[in-house]
Motif scaffolding. Structure first.
Motif, PDB file in Angstrom:
ATOM      1  N   PRO A 201      28.146 -33.011  45.641  1.00 38.27           N
ATOM      2  CA  PRO A 201      29.062 -32.559  44.590  1.00 38.27           C
ATOM      3  C   PRO A 201      28.383 -32.464  43.226  1.00 38.27           C
ATOM      4  O   PRO A 201      28.966 -31.907  42.291  1.00 38.27           O
ATOM      5  N   LEU A 202      27.175 -32.993  43.119  1.00 37.76           N
ATOM      6  CA  LEU A 202      26.423 -32.926  41.876  1.00 37.76           C
ATOM      7  C   LEU A 202      25.533 -31.682  41.883  1.00 37.76           C
ATOM      8  O   LEU A 202      25.108 -31.215  42.936  1.00 37.76           O
ATOM      9  N   ALA A 219      28.129 -43.574  47.438  1.00 41.49           N
ATOM     10  CA  ALA A 219      27.887 -43.095  46.080  1.00 41.49           C
ATOM     11  C   ALA A 219      26.581 -42.324  46.075  1.00 41.49           C
ATOM     12  O   ALA A 219      25.657 -42.633  46.827  1.00 41.49           O
ATOM     13  N   ILE A 220      26.510 -41.304  45.237  1.00 39.60           N
ATOM     14  CA  ILE A 220      25.312 -40.476  45.150  1.00 39.60           C
ATOM     15  C   ILE A 220      24.973 -40.252  43.681  1.00 39.60           C
ATOM     16  O   ILE A 220      25.855 -40.032  42.854  1.00 39.60           O
ATOM     17  N   GLY A 221      23.694 -40.369  43.338  1.00 41.34           N
ATOM     18  CA  GLY A 221      23.237 -40.169  41.966  1.00 41.34           C
ATOM     19  C   GLY A 221      22.190 -39.080  41.917  1.00 41.34           C
ATOM     20  O   GLY A 221      21.454 -38.858  42.888  1.00 41.34           O
ATOM     21  N   SER A 222      22.093 -38.402  40.780  1.00 41.45           N
ATOM     22  CA  SER A 222      21.197 -37.254  40.666  1.00 41.45           C
ATOM     23  C   SER A 222      20.393 -37.298  39.379  1.00 41.45           C
ATOM     24  O   SER A 222      20.528 -38.215  38.561  1.00 41.45           O
ATOM     25  N   ILE A 229      31.376 -40.352  43.767  1.00 42.62           N
ATOM     26  CA  ILE A 229      31.944 -41.197  44.801  1.00 42.62           C
ATOM     27  C   ILE A 229      32.512 -40.282  45.874  1.00 42.62           C
ATOM     28  O   ILE A 229      33.368 -39.438  45.594  1.00 42.62           O
ATOM     29  N   GLN A 230      32.023 -40.429  47.108  1.00 46.73           N
ATOM     30  CA  GLN A 230      32.407 -39.549  48.203  1.00 46.73           C
ATOM     31  C   GLN A 230      32.884 -40.364  49.404  1.00 46.73           C
ATOM     32  O   GLN A 230      32.187 -41.285  49.847  1.00 46.73           O
ATOM     33  N   TYR A 231      34.046 -40.023  49.924  1.00 44.55           N
ATOM     34  CA  TYR A 231      34.540 -40.628  51.152  1.00 44.55           C
ATOM     35  C   TYR A 231      34.178 -39.735  52.343  1.00 44.55           C
ATOM     36  O   TYR A 231      34.050 -38.516  52.197  1.00 44.55           O
ATOM     37  N   VAL A 232      33.997 -40.345  53.504  1.00 46.42           N
ATOM     38  CA  VAL A 232      33.519 -39.610  54.674  1.00 46.42           C
ATOM     39  C   VAL A 232      34.604 -38.732  55.281  1.00 46.42           C
ATOM     40  O   VAL A 232      34.378 -37.558  55.589  1.00 46.42           O
ATOM     41  N   ASN A 240      37.794 -38.663  46.075  1.00 52.09           N
ATOM     42  CA  ASN A 240      36.460 -38.298  45.599  1.00 52.09           C
ATOM     43  C   ASN A 240      36.490 -37.972  44.111  1.00 52.09           C
ATOM     44  O   ASN A 240      37.436 -37.341  43.620  1.00 52.09           O
ATOM     45  N   PHE A 241      35.436 -38.382  43.408  1.00 53.98           N
ATOM     46  CA  PHE A 241      35.309 -38.009  42.002  1.00 53.98           C
ATOM     47  C   PHE A 241      33.870 -38.185  41.563  1.00 53.98           C
ATOM     48  O   PHE A 241      33.065 -38.828  42.242  1.00 53.98           O
ATOM     49  N   SER A 242      33.529 -37.611  40.442  1.00 55.45           N
ATOM     50  CA  SER A 242      32.198 -37.812  39.851  1.00 55.45           C
ATOM     51  C   SER A 242      32.359 -38.142  38.379  1.00 55.45           C
ATOM     52  O   SER A 242      33.410 -37.861  37.773  1.00 55.45           O
TER      53      SER A 242
END
Length: 358
Positions: A201-202, A219-222, A229-232, A240-242
């Motif tokens: 999403p980033l 969680a994913i960082g770029s 924040i991503q749910y499966v 989900n949100f960023s």
């Protein structure tokens, strides 16, 4: 004796959302080159550190905050990842030499478990079926491979659309962050099949992925100073949100924002809250369920390349080490990496409402 002054109250007048670094303790005999990963054992307060100086080091952390080097072993190239077995008896590592190594803590024996065609970016222990002591490795050769530590042949290989940049596992959830913003999700009950593939999403390059402790998402960082924040499962997509983090607006400027890479995300083992750390030299604690920042800390004086909570969540370790985010011009060869320990007070990482914790 409290862990290096952890029981001392914070100074009056300080902001409730601003953390204090004054009691943080430096570990002696840090690596001589960049730190790629740090991980605490789940069986003891042993901290494993992999480094570009080709070594994996293990430090014993005392309740007082004092540290002692316990042992180290070497690779033939920069070590890019390390991880502990669940029982803390074994340590796995991998790196630019394309080799997967296993170190037995009790016997000090080293064995080569496997090898990839290109540098191995990350290694993790996994529970797959009835196998005891399985490893999964992710490489720039666009594969992940599963290894039985008792033999030197890969059990299975999964081909991926791009190079592996980051990988994490929690229970049966394996999440792989790839080049070109690809993210692959695997359910370890069917370890050779990709359960779901998504685009990050980033908007920019993925630096780190980290699974929730309850394995419902990650969680994913770029590189753009954002975290998502991503749910499966599709039923949870509304959650989900960023958000923006590791950005700054210089004083006396207009319409200027400096953006920094998010290099590390670590989840608290008890509370489910998490930390982010980046090339701006700061770290922050967050409550994803309340969408709230719990604490933010001033710059530590250099890039933070890796972070980890210990098994109880009472210690937060971070590595101050250049991440090449500013190219070779930003490298300072005379500045050595540091390993730091921060004692966690309850109000720093505890969510506002435990009832909301997933």
């Amino acid at each position: 004796m409290a862990f290096f002054g952890a029981s001392q109250p914070s100074q009056s007048g300080s902001s409730s959302t601003t953390g204090d670094l004054k009691n943080d303790v430096e570990i002696t005999s840090a690596p001589e080159d960049g730190v790629s990963e740090i991980q605490f054992s789940s069986a003891a307060d042993y901290l494993a550190v992999s480094s570009w100086d080709r070594k994996v080091r293990v430090y014993e952390i005392a309740p007082t905050g004092q540290s002692q080097g316990k042992f180290f072993y070497e690779h033939d190239g920069p070590v890019l990842s390390c991880c502990w077995s669940k029982d803390g008896t074994k340590l796995a590592s991998a790196g630019a030499d394309r080799v997967v190594k296993l170190y037995d803590v009790q016997s000090s024996a080293q064995t080569q478990v496997g090898q990839h065609d290109s540098p191995i970016r990350t290694v993790r222990f996994v529970d797959v079926g009835n196998a005891n002591g399985m490893l999964v490795t992710g490489s720039w050769d666009k594969t992940i491979r599963y290894w039985d530590v008792r033999q030197q042949q890969s059990v299975a290989t999964v081909h991926l659309p791009e190079r592996v940049y980051s990988m994490d596992v929690q229970q049966q959830l394996l999440v792989i962050g790839l080049a070109e913003r690809h993210v692959c999700i695997i359910n370890l009950s069917n370890p050779t099949a990709i359960y779901k593939s998504i685009q990050s999403p980033l908007k920019w390059q993925t630096r780190v992925v980290s699974c929730f402790p309850n394995a419902t998402g990650f969680a994913i960082g770029s590189t753009e100073g954002r975290c998502a924040i991503q749910y499966v499962e599709d039923k949870d997509t509304s959650l989900n949100f960023s958000f923006k983090c590791h950005r700054e607006t210089p004083p006396n400027t207009r319409d200027v924002t400096n953006v920094f890479s998010v290099n590390a995300i670590s989840f608290h083992p008890t509370y489910g809250t998490f930390s982010t750390a980046g090339s701006d030299g700061t770290f922050h604690f967050w409550d994803k369920d309340a969408k709230h920042r719990l604490k933010g800390y001033p710059s530590v004086g250099g890039t933070i390349s890796a972070t980890a909570f210990n098994r109880s969540g009472g210690i937060f370790a971070y590595a101050i080490s250049y991440d090449w985010s500013k190219g070779f011009h930003g490298n300072q060869p005379d500045v050595n990496p540091k390993l730091m320990l921060h004692a966690i007070r309850e109000d720093e990482a505890k969510p506002r409402s435990i009832a909301k914790k997933r």
